[in-house]
Scaffold this active site. Sequence first.
Site, PDB file in Angstrom:
ATOM      1  N   ASP A   1      93.610  76.579 -10.562  1.00  9.98           N
ATOM      2  CA  ASP A   1      93.715  77.964 -11.093  1.00  9.98           C
ATOM      3  C   ASP A   1      94.641  78.840 -10.254  1.00  9.98           C
ATOM      4  O   ASP A   1      95.471  79.573 -10.797  1.00  9.98           O
ATOM      5  CB  ASP A   1      92.332  78.625 -11.309  1.00  9.98           C
ATOM      6  CG  ASP A   1      91.472  78.784 -10.074  1.00  9.98           C
ATOM      7  OD1 ASP A   1      91.824  78.242  -9.001  1.00  9.98           O
ATOM      8  OD2 ASP A   1      90.429  79.474 -10.172  1.00  9.98           O
TER       9      ASP A   1
ATOM     10  N   ASP B   1      86.527  81.387 -12.215  1.00  8.56           N
ATOM     11  CA  ASP B   1      85.082  81.621 -12.235  1.00  8.56           C
ATOM     12  C   ASP B   1      84.743  82.947 -12.907  1.00  8.56           C
ATOM     13  O   ASP B   1      83.820  83.048 -13.709  1.00  8.56           O
ATOM     14  CB  ASP B   1      84.525  81.612 -10.806  1.00  8.56           C
ATOM     15  CG  ASP B   1      84.860  80.331 -10.068  1.00  8.56           C
ATOM     16  OD1 ASP B   1      85.308  79.373 -10.724  1.00  8.56           O
ATOM     17  OD2 ASP B   1      84.675  80.300  -8.837  1.00  8.56           O
TER      18      ASP B   1
ATOM     19  N   HIS C   1      90.973  73.392  -8.291  1.00  9.87           N
ATOM     20  CA  HIS C   1      92.053  73.824  -7.386  1.00  9.87           C
ATOM     21  C   HIS C   1      93.395  73.913  -8.109  1.00  9.87           C
ATOM     22  O   HIS C   1      94.453  73.771  -7.498  1.00  9.87           O
ATOM     23  CB  HIS C   1      92.114  72.931  -6.140  1.00  9.87           C
ATOM     24  CG  HIS C   1      90.912  73.117  -5.264  1.00  9.87           C
ATOM     25  ND1 HIS C   1      90.838  74.120  -4.329  1.00  9.87           N
ATOM     26  CD2 HIS C   1      89.728  72.476  -5.225  1.00  9.87           C
ATOM     27  CE1 HIS C   1      89.653  74.060  -3.727  1.00  9.87           C
ATOM     28  NE2 HIS C   1      88.956  73.083  -4.273  1.00  9.87           N
TER      29      HIS C   1
HETATM   30  C1  GLA Z   1      86.249  78.109  -6.455  1.00 12.22           C
HETATM   31  C2  GLA Z   1      87.175  79.281  -6.764  1.00 12.22           C
HETATM   32  C3  GLA Z   1      87.939  79.067  -8.066  1.00 12.22           C
HETATM   33  C4  GLA Z   1      88.592  77.687  -8.112  1.00 12.22           C
HETATM   34  C5  GLA Z   1      87.608  76.611  -7.689  1.00 12.22           C
HETATM   35  C6  GLA Z   1      88.264  75.253  -7.568  1.00 12.22           C
HETATM   36  O1  GLA Z   1      85.234  78.053  -7.408  1.00 12.22           O
HETATM   37  O2  GLA Z   1      86.448  80.476  -6.857  1.00 12.22           O
HETATM   38  O3  GLA Z   1      88.873  80.088  -8.259  1.00 12.22           O
HETATM   39  O4  GLA Z   1      89.743  77.656  -7.310  1.00 12.22           O
HETATM   40  O5  GLA Z   1      86.977  76.897  -6.464  1.00 12.22           O
HETATM   41  O6  GLA Z   1      88.732  74.846  -8.789  1.00 12.22           O
END
Ligand code: GLA
Length: 381
Positions: free
Chosen positions: A35, A171, A33
């Site tokens: 990014d 991701d 959380h």
């Molecule tokens: C999900 C989102 C990412 C990131 C994570 C938490 O995977 O797709 O962008 O925010 O949650 O780190």
Amino acid sequence: MNNKVQDLFEARFQRMPDVICHAPGRVNIIGDHTDYNDGFVLPAAINFGTDIAARKREDNEVKVVAYDINEELVIFSLNNNEFDAQHSWSNYVRGVLKMLLVEFPKINGAELMVTGNVPQGAGLSSSASFEIAIIKVFSELYELPIDGVKAALIGQAAENNFVGCSCGIMDQLISAMGKENHAMLLDCRSLTFKDAPLPTGMAVLIVNSNVKRGLVDSEYNLRHEQCESVAKHFKRKALRDVSFTELEEQKIALDSTLYHRARHVITENNRTQEALKCLLNSDVARLSILMAESHQSLKDDFEVTTPEMDFLADILNEKLGSEGGARMTGGGFGGCVVAIVPEQRADELIKDVTKAYQDEYKLSASFYSCTLTSGAFRKQF
Ligand code: GLA
């Protein structure tokens, strides 16, 4: 070399595919959380991913088969491409193509066979791996000039503007740009990264709680809004630009929930940058503390863990002591815990955690001993 997805494509479409591409899922070692707050993350691409076999078409039609979802076939035209509530999986394809078409209006359609083995809803980015595989396929079919960063931005835009999840870039970026045997510290503002090797003798073990919570997207989007409103309070672009001291000075002025959300992000950014140093210096004892603190912060301040994830992280941390670390990974609200463990202790940990989890919750956990892989690539066949 023959390939499962090639056989599936040929059986369904009665001809050879032009290309086969693969894009991996990911595990995030630390930095969750952060990014979408322009912060730091430390993910690695893993040996679970999405394979797509594809063939160009001369017209605008897209025919896509999701082999793993009852071999469902969805057909749409590139010029008539709307959100599909009935086949929700197809929105990743639709969204990506909508974004691709903005930059590359000349592309045509394709026939696509999709199959993958990233557990869904487990926090290992099955959707980003799907998006990046689609982008890779189209960039190969139509020779589009798309590098890893651009692929990630297109995937994220599809998710933000079409699918409806206001996720960050982590991701998609790691699925496109991962490096074999390495995790990477990504700066989600500059989109630059530093390699992070695993210390010798250490392995990544992922434990799936096999519990998913509902409302994941709406809770996720709410967290994003809460972070933005604290950044706004400080008149800064993102929480990345607020220091811990500044936050503490404003503690009274801020709503208590917002204060805790921001405290997670600010402390997590610091932990994530320090974790890179631990990996580079093989300082497993310190990494262990950072991972445990990260989990605690995601539990208490950010409130995205579940009791099952807390149980798994706690028991792993207890058993590992300073020899390794464990924490929830990904968006939370159910899914997986990641552990960095001494290679020779993996079997013993799997045995002990299986029993403890079964005794506590009457549930079986799944275990994935992962290798860290490269980002998306075209497969030879
Ligand atoms: C999900 C989102 C990412 C990131 C994570 C938490 O995977 O797709 O962008 O925010 O949650 O780190």
